[in-house]
Design a protein around this motif. Structure first.
Motif, short mmCIF file in Angstrom:
data_model
loop_
_atom_site.label_atom_id
_atom_site.label_comp_id
_atom_site.label_asym_id
_atom_site.label_seq_id
_atom_site.Cartn_x
_atom_site.Cartn_y
_atom_site.Cartn_z
N ASP B 83 0.80 -1.22 -0.23
CA ASP B 83 0.12 0.26 0.02
C ASP B 83 1.02 1.25 0.05
O ASP B 83 0.57 2.12 -0.76
CB ASP B 83 -0.85 0.13 1.23
N SER B 84 1.79 1.33 0.89
CA SER B 84 2.64 2.55 1.06
C SER B 84 3.39 2.61 -0.21
O SER B 84 3.87 3.86 -0.42
CB SER B 84 3.36 2.70 2.28
N ALA B 85 3.81 1.49 -0.61
CA ALA B 85 4.78 1.62 -1.97
C ALA B 85 4.10 2.28 -2.96
O ALA B 85 4.48 3.19 -3.70
CB ALA B 85 5.22 0.19 -2.28
N ARG B 86 2.79 1.73 -3.08
CA ARG B 86 1.96 2.33 -4.30
C ARG B 86 1.91 3.90 -4.05
O ARG B 86 1.77 4.49 -5.26
CB ARG B 86 0.76 1.54 -4.31
N ASN B 87 1.64 4.03 -3.07
CA ASN B 87 1.14 5.60 -2.55
C ASN B 87 2.56 6.36 -3.02
O ASN B 87 2.57 7.46 -3.43
CB ASN B 87 0.89 5.81 -1.16
N LEU B 88 3.83 5.90 -2.50
CA LEU B 88 4.89 6.89 -2.69
C LEU B 88 5.14 6.96 -3.85
O LEU B 88 5.53 7.93 -4.56
CB LEU B 88 6.05 5.89 -1.98
N VAL B 89 4.75 5.82 -4.87
CA VAL B 89 4.95 5.98 -6.53
C VAL B 89 4.12 6.96 -6.99
O VAL B 89 4.57 7.90 -7.85
CB VAL B 89 4.96 4.68 -7.04
N ARG B 90 2.65 6.89 -6.48
CA ARG B 90 1.65 7.75 -7.04
C ARG B 90 2.07 9.26 -6.47
O ARG B 90 1.71 10.18 -7.36
CB ARG B 90 0.30 7.01 -6.52
N ARG B 91 2.57 9.50 -5.60
CA ARG B 91 3.10 10.67 -5.10
C ARG B 91 4.13 11.19 -5.64
O ARG B 91 4.50 12.44 -5.42
CB ARG B 91 3.17 10.74 -3.66
N GLY B 92 4.82 10.36 -6.32
CA GLY B 92 6.16 10.90 -7.29
C GLY B 92 7.40 10.79 -6.27
O GLY B 92 8.39 11.26 -6.91
N ASP B 93 7.29 10.18 -5.22
CA ASP B 93 8.49 10.13 -4.08
C ASP B 93 9.36 9.17 -4.66
O ASP B 93 10.61 9.21 -4.33
CB ASP B 93 7.96 9.84 -2.54
N LEU B 94 8.96 8.12 -5.15
CA LEU B 94 9.45 6.61 -5.57
C LEU B 94 9.34 6.76 -7.34
O LEU B 94 8.33 7.03 -7.81
CB LEU B 94 9.14 5.62 -5.22
N VAL B 95 10.26 6.21 -7.93
CA VAL B 95 10.03 6.04 -9.39
C VAL B 95 9.41 4.57 -9.47
O VAL B 95 8.47 4.60 -10.53
CB VAL B 95 11.42 5.96 -9.95
N ALA B 96 9.52 3.82 -8.60
CA ALA B 96 8.71 2.61 -9.06
C ALA B 96 8.77 1.72 -7.45
O ALA B 96 9.57 1.91 -6.63
CB ALA B 96 9.28 1.85 -10.04
#
Ligand SMILES: Nc1ncnc2c1ncn2[C@@H]1O[C@H](COP(=O)(O)OP(=O)(O)OP(=O)(O)O)[C@@H](O)[C@H]1O
Ligand SMILES: [Mg+2]
Lengths: 298, 425
Positions: B83-96
């Motif tokens: 969940d949090s990984a998806r959110n981080l990506v969606r927010r642009g904090d992570l590339v993938a």
């Protein structure tokens, strides 16, 4: 009772003293002139009166109140700054409407005042033109009326005719005389003595931040202008006048006297044709020269 | 209040009459959107890509893959729940993020479930990074399998054990025994071959991708469809330019007024200093909001940009406009003349924009610049608008960028109005 009272104003910029203990009072309906050369401290004095500058010392009282930054007092003061203060990319009409609205005018009142101002400044035909397309004189006139929309009883005009051709200058001058006739109290700064003589009931002569003399024009001339000077040119220097006093320069006889008629009579009796006759009455220029040893335009 | 409107209306009217200002506010951002939209997809020198791994399998196999990903210089890996990984990506904090679902490790064995696949969820904005990343993951998978089946690993023993079992099991039909035997023997010789050709490719290339284990790449947005076109990315980015254009135009107009004496008239009018500033601010905020809206409208109606959350978009535009009004107030006191303010202002603005993704996409930045970008208000404005356009943000996710924008706006207004001398000199 005086509408404006200025007491012992002082202002320095760094270690340059701009205004050095200026005091005067202006009565309701009076036109008061501040006459002085460049850098005398006129604009600085006006700035402190209208609350744009904070005095280092001294007080300003307008209409019995002594904080000119209070909105209620600002409504009673109109200013035409020396530096043109116009939006160059707004039309004459838009400039006026905008400044009027800052003074709480709106609707029909505002429209009516804008129409009055355009007529007053003689800019009706150019009302839809951008200010930047105006001549120097037109911009001056617009600059003047922008401060008058709210019909203030106290009007401060800082060199409203500076840099303007004689025709425009006359137009501006007639407008100001109309304001005076309407009973406005006017403080007028200038370094043109003719303007001060023509408009002002009383004039303060300023130099180096101080008022050197303050009186009616007649009073100043009487006290500081020296005697009238008679200048007469003869073909030859008449022998009868050898002991009559005065000075001789370029074949001209110059006499300073309180009784010019008597000098004229002496000249006529000398039995020579008179090539040139003049009586120079003292003016503010002479007053300034007398007070400072310099000419106003120096 | 009337005076504030009068002041704002005056400024907006002046703005409309200044063609150069209009160009910087509208023309330039649109040009940037179209330009980057049409050339997008290009790569560039890259910094370590920040990713998350989600190891739901937690088998020795996946653990070894994760370790390999960790050790590669091209990636910055952290572990996180899905969940949090998806959110981080969606927010642009992570590339993938890279997901190893339960059973992944077993699927690399024999008779495993071949439909089980590793999932890479990428930020659609970083589409340029997608294949690059797939290469990393593929390489890590291969190396781990190799490690497991190679001489040192347990794979060969397992194959031999399977062969023995095959021989000794009487229940297996002869054809099936034959088929499986052939396969296991082939596998055994394959592993021997692997052993001898073993090379260190730990930092990965993109080779072998086609033959890789089942890797599924998905884009992480609300509806999993991502931006339909590069314009959905470049139009939100170009709002940065619109905001900067407005901000600069008003900052310069403020010094201009101070210089030409119209500011003196404002000060001599029976209105307070707060009113003067509010009028300027209102005009600036309105102009910013309108400019951003126009740029986005062009994107929506001409270039097919979709807006997934209109109320959030309105909030994002409002917060950005507010923020840059505060920036304007600070910029306007950076100098005493229009040229000095314009010079200092553009310097700051270019820095904000450069580090915030207005110029170089965030992924193409060196690592230090990516770190800096968190401090760029431009980045937060872009993230907030993108959140409403295609990132599918909810209000919860939008809150941090919106909060930062509004906070910075308040700070800027406080600092700017304090420094701006409207009182008597
Ligand atoms: N903002 C300022 N900073 C520094 N010095 C100033 C400032 N304003 C005025 N001065 C100085 O104060 C003195 C008085 O200036 P001021 O403008 O009041 O003269 P003035 O009588 O209005 O002259 P002018 O006829 O040229 O308009 C001058 O020496 C001027 O250089
Ligand atoms: Mg002056």
């Amino acid at each position: 009772m005086s509408l404006l009272r200025v007491r012992d104003l002082r202002k320095t910029f760094g270690d340059r003293v701009a205004v050095d203990g200026v005091s005067f009072q202006v009565a309701r309906g009076e036109s008061f002139g501040l006459l002085g050369p460049n850098g005398a401290g006129k604009t600085t004095t006006i700035g402190m009166i209208v609350g744009a500058l904070r005095p280092d010392a001294g007080t300003v009282t307008v209409d019995g109140e002594d904080d000119p930054t209070r909105p209620s007092l600002r409504l009673r003061i109109g200013v035409a700054p020396q530096a043109l203060a116009l939006y160059q990319d707004l039309t004459a009409e838009e400039n006026l409407a905008f400044f009027g609205s800052l003074y709480g005018l709106s609707g029909a009142t505002l429209q009516e005042r804008v129409r009055w101002a355009l007529a007053f400044a003689g800019l009706e035909e150019r009302r839809r033109d951008l200010a930047r397309t105006f001549s120097g004189g037109m911009q001056r006139r617009l600059n003047l009326v922008c401060g008058l929309l709210h019909d203030p009883p106290l009007i401060l005009l800082d060199e409203p005719t500076v840099g303007v051709d004689p025709q425009s200058r006359n137009a501006i001058f007639e407008s100001i005389e109309a304001l005076k006739r309407d009973g406005r109290t006017i403080v007028y700064t200038t370094h043109y003595m003719e303007e001060a003589e023509r408009l002002c009931d009383r004039v303060a002569i300023m130099d180096h931040g101080r008022i050197l003399a303050l009186d009616t024009v007649a009073g100043l001339v009487r006290d500081h202008g020296g005697k009238p000077r008679v200048v007469i040119e003869f073909p030859e220097r008449p022998a009868t006048l050898a002991k009559a006093g005065g000075t001789w320069e370029d074949g001209q006889w110059r006499v300073e006297t309180d009784r010019p008629e008597e000098v004229l009579l002496q000249a006529v009796n000398a039995g020579q044709p008179l090539r040139h006759v003049a009586i120079d009455r003292a003016n503010l220029e002479a007053v300034f020269l007398h007070l400072t040893g310099r000419s106003l335009r120096d | 209040m009337k005076a504030i409107w009068a002041l704002a209306a005056k400024d907006l009217r002046l703005l409309l009459r200044d063609r150069a200002d209009l160009f910087w506010i509208l023309g330039f951002p649109i040009v940037m959107a179209l330009f980057f939209g049409s050339i997008s997809g290009g790569g560039g020198p890259r910094a370590a890509l920040p990713i998350a791994v989600v190891d739901q399998d937690a088998s020795p196999m996946t653990q070894s893959i994760v370790d390999r990903l960790r050790s590669s210089e091209g990636l910055k890996v952290r572990e996180a729940p899905l969940d949090s990984a998806r959110n981080l990506v969606r927010r642009g904090d992570l590339v993938a993020y890279v997901l190893f679902p339960a059973g992944t490790g077993a699927s690399f064995g024999f008779g495993g479930d071949s439909t089980q696949s590793v999932e890479i969820g990428v930020d659609p904005r970083r589409s340029a990074e997608r294949e690059y990343l797939r290469g990393f993951v593929t390489a890590a998978l291969f190396q781990s399998i190799q490690g497991s089946f190679g001489a040192s690993g347990g794979g060969r023993d397992q194959v031999r054990a399977s062969l023995d079992q095959l021989r000794e099991n009487p229940d297996i039909a002869p054809e099936a025994r034959e088929r499986q035997g052939t396969m296991l023997r082939a596998l055994e010789s394959f592993m021997v071959a692997l052993d001898s050709t073993r090379t260190d490719t730990a930092t990965g290339g993109t080779d072998g991708e086609a033959a890789g284990p089942n890797i599924r790449v998905v884009e992480v947005t609300e509806d999993d469809s991502g931006p339909r076109s590069a314009y959905e990315v470049t139009f939100p980015s170009s709002i940065a330019w619109a905001l900067i254009g407005v901000c600069m135009s008003f900052a310069v107009s403020l010094v201009q007024e101070r210089m030409t004496g119209t500011f003196l008239r404002l000060r001599l009018a029976p209105i307070g200093r707060a009113t003067i500033l509010a009028g300027k601010g209102l005009a600036c905020a309105l102009a910013a909001a309108v400019a951003v809206t126009i740029v986005l409208c062009l994107g929506v109606f001409v270039f097919g940009v979709r807006i997934s959350n209109p109320p959030l978009l309105a909030a994002a535009i409002g917060a950005s406009a507010f923020c840059f009004t505060g920036v304007m107030m600070v910029v306007s006191v950076l100098g005493k003349t229009p040229p000095s303010v314009a010079g200092a202002g553009w310097g700051i603005m270019l820095l904000l924009s450069m580090t915030g993704g207005g110029m170089i996409p965030l992924v193409a930045m060196p690592a230090w610049m990516q770190a800096v970008s968190n401090y760029s208000l431009v980045r937060h404005a872009i993230v907030a608008v993108e959140g409403a356009v295609w990132r599918g943000f909810g209000w919860g996710e939008a809150l941090p960028p919106l909060g930062i924008l509004i906070g910075a706006g308040i700070l800027g207004m406080a600092v700017g109005s304090r420094l701006l001398r409207t009182d008597r000199a």
